[in-house]
Design a protein around this motif. Structure first.
Motif, mmCIF file in Angstrom:
data_model
loop_
_atom_site.group_PDB
_atom_site.id
_atom_site.type_symbol
_atom_site.label_atom_id
_atom_site.label_comp_id
_atom_site.label_asym_id
_atom_site.label_seq_id
_atom_site.Cartn_x
_atom_site.Cartn_y
_atom_site.Cartn_z
ATOM 1 N N VAL A 130 0.833 -1.205 0.000
ATOM 2 C CA VAL A 130 0.000 0.000 0.000
ATOM 3 C C VAL A 130 0.865 1.252 0.000
ATOM 4 O O VAL A 130 0.580 2.224 -0.707
ATOM 5 C CB VAL A 130 -0.963 -0.015 1.216
ATOM 6 N N ALA A 131 1.946 1.241 0.771
ATOM 7 C CA ALA A 131 2.823 2.416 0.844
ATOM 8 C C ALA A 131 3.410 2.753 -0.531
ATOM 9 O O ALA A 131 3.439 3.921 -0.950
ATOM 10 C CB ALA A 131 3.939 2.169 1.851
ATOM 11 N N LYS A 132 3.872 1.732 -1.255
ATOM 12 C CA LYS A 132 4.437 1.950 -2.588
ATOM 13 C C LYS A 132 3.362 2.449 -3.561
ATOM 14 O O LYS A 132 3.607 3.348 -4.373
ATOM 15 C CB LYS A 132 5.057 0.650 -3.110
ATOM 16 N N ALA A 133 2.156 1.873 -3.446
ATOM 17 C CA ALA A 133 1.064 2.284 -4.326
ATOM 18 C C ALA A 133 0.674 3.738 -4.072
ATOM 19 O O ALA A 133 0.407 4.490 -5.020
ATOM 20 C CB ALA A 133 -0.140 1.375 -4.107
ATOM 21 N N LEU A 134 0.651 4.140 -2.808
ATOM 22 C CA LEU A 134 0.337 5.535 -2.486
ATOM 23 C C LEU A 134 1.373 6.469 -3.092
ATOM 24 O O LEU A 134 1.030 7.520 -3.642
ATOM 25 C CB LEU A 134 0.272 5.720 -0.970
ATOM 26 N N ALA A 135 2.639 6.062 -3.015
ATOM 27 C CA ALA A 135 3.719 6.882 -3.575
ATOM 28 C C ALA A 135 3.585 7.019 -5.092
ATOM 29 O O ALA A 135 3.980 8.038 -5.667
ATOM 30 C CB ALA A 135 5.075 6.284 -3.219
ATOM 31 N N ALA A 164 -14.430 2.611 2.452
ATOM 32 C CA ALA A 164 -14.138 2.550 3.885
ATOM 33 C C ALA A 164 -12.808 1.858 4.132
ATOM 34 O O ALA A 164 -11.990 2.310 4.957
ATOM 35 C CB ALA A 164 -15.262 1.809 4.607
ATOM 36 N N ALA A 165 -12.578 0.750 3.421
ATOM 37 C CA ALA A 165 -11.314 0.007 3.570
ATOM 38 C C ALA A 165 -10.126 0.856 3.124
ATOM 39 O O ALA A 165 -9.034 0.761 3.704
ATOM 40 C CB ALA A 165 -11.378 -1.286 2.768
ATOM 41 N N PHE A 166 -10.334 1.692 2.107
ATOM 42 C CA PHE A 166 -9.262 2.604 1.677
ATOM 43 C C PHE A 166 -8.869 3.519 2.835
ATOM 44 O O PHE A 166 -7.683 3.673 3.156
ATOM 45 C CB PHE A 166 -9.713 3.441 0.475
ATOM 46 N N VAL A 170 -5.089 3.223 4.587
ATOM 47 C CA VAL A 170 -4.174 4.364 4.538
ATOM 48 C C VAL A 170 -3.781 4.788 5.954
ATOM 49 O O VAL A 170 -2.607 4.989 6.257
ATOM 50 C CB VAL A 170 -4.812 5.537 3.766
ATOM 51 N N ILE A 171 -4.784 4.901 6.834
ATOM 52 C CA ILE A 171 -4.502 5.292 8.219
ATOM 53 C C ILE A 171 -3.629 4.242 8.907
ATOM 54 O O ILE A 171 -2.695 4.569 9.648
ATOM 55 C CB ILE A 171 -5.818 5.514 8.984
ATOM 56 N N ASP A 172 -3.907 2.978 8.626
ATOM 57 C CA ASP A 172 -3.123 1.893 9.219
ATOM 58 C C ASP A 172 -1.663 1.952 8.775
ATOM 59 O O ASP A 172 -0.748 1.661 9.550
ATOM 60 C CB ASP A 172 -3.756 0.557 8.831
ATOM 61 N N LYS A 173 -1.432 2.342 7.515
ATOM 62 C CA LYS A 173 -0.071 2.320 6.962
ATOM 63 C C LYS A 173 0.716 3.597 7.244
ATOM 64 O O LYS A 173 1.912 3.543 7.507
ATOM 65 C CB LYS A 173 -0.113 2.077 5.444
ATOM 66 N N VAL A 174 0.061 4.774 7.172
ATOM 67 C CA VAL A 174 0.827 6.028 7.298
ATOM 68 C C VAL A 174 0.383 6.875 8.481
ATOM 69 O O VAL A 174 0.983 7.921 8.750
ATOM 70 C CB VAL A 174 0.762 6.869 5.992
ATOM 71 N N GLY A 175 -0.661 6.455 9.206
ATOM 72 C CA GLY A 175 -1.119 7.199 10.368
ATOM 73 C C GLY A 175 -2.203 8.208 10.026
ATOM 74 O O GLY A 175 -2.383 8.582 8.858
#
Length: 257
Positions: A130-135, A164-166, A170-175
């Motif tokens: 998810v982190a890479k995809a967000l980047a 909702a899962a999005f 996102v919150i789970d991965k980056v706060g």
């Protein structure tokens, strides 16, 4: 096209066109897909609901038009639940995203064209992290497509749950702080969307599963008991078709771990 892995319970579901037409509202309670007028598209849906996902995808592509939605859904479900090779899974999700682009150019008001493209990009994002995809900007595209789905079809329970899962992922991965400022992810929005999804489709096992996972991501272990209860509800559902069977089995396996 290489032969896809078979549905684990062939023959478990024996729909024909009349049966799919009769149960259409129940079968599509969560994605609000309209009953197709084209017999070729309906036949592709027969394959899908019986768990013959490759035949559904191939038939949907041949039919064109609304058949692309069948093809994209069948490809996504096969890739997510049955395909074991990670590279092949990611390739299939990319294929759906590309097909979705073409479908949206031809029919931009098609809610499920937006949804299945978002689903494919979301699962692809999970596959690459998810982190890479967000980047790479994929998160914003997923969010925008899901919001567009809901705008076009407010009764789309899957889209509510996925959006909702999005927020939760996102919150789970980056706060919460970075998630809110950079990606517009908010805990309260995620919880509200999960509640709306469940209200729209209370008998959907995957909505229950996504809600359970999201609760833990957003609220931590203090909601674990409630999440377990949601998994138990999902596991107790009698599946109406092959896709629901896969969802129910997923819930049962999670409870056994």
């Amino acid at each position: 096209m290489a032969k896809w892995a078979a549905f684990p319970r062939p023959g478990e579901f024996r729909f024909d066109a009349a049966g799919v037409r009769r149960l259409w509202e129940r079968l599509h309670a969560s994605d609000a897909e309209p009953l197709p007028a084209d017999p070729a598209v309906l036949e592709a849906w027969v394959f899908f609901h019986n768990g013959e996902f490759q035949q559904a995808a191939e038939s949907g592509v041949r039919a064109g038009g609304a058949g692309i939605t069948v093809a994209n859904k069948a490809t996504c479900i096969h890739a997510n639940y049955l395909e074991k090779r990670e590279k092949t899974r990611l390739d299939l999700f990319q294929e759906v995203a590309q097909r979705g682009d073409a479908q949206l150019k031809a029919d931009p008001q098609n809610a499920n064209a937006w949804y299945w493209q978002a689903y494919a990009l979301g699962r692809y994002s999970q596959g690459i992290s998810v982190a890479k995809a967000l980047a790479q900007g994929l998160g914003s595209k997923v969010k925008d497509s899901l919001e567009r789905t809901i705008e076009l079809q407010p009764r789309h329970a899957y889209a509510h749950a996925a959006l909702a899962a999005f927020h939760a992922e996102v919150i789970d991965k980056v706060g919460s702080l970075i998630g809110g400022m950079t990606y517009g992810a908010r805990k309260e929005t995620g919880l509200t969307l999960f509640e709306q999804a469940l209200k729209l489709s209370p008998a959907s096992p995957i909505v229950l599963i996504e809600y359970a996972n999201g609760l833990v991501m957003l609220e931590g272990e203090r909601r674990l008991k409630e999440a377990t209860r949601l998994y138990q509800q999902a596991a107790a559902i009698t599946p109406v078709d092959a896709k629901e069977w896969l969802d129910v089995e997923l819930a049962r396996e999670e409870l056994q771990d």
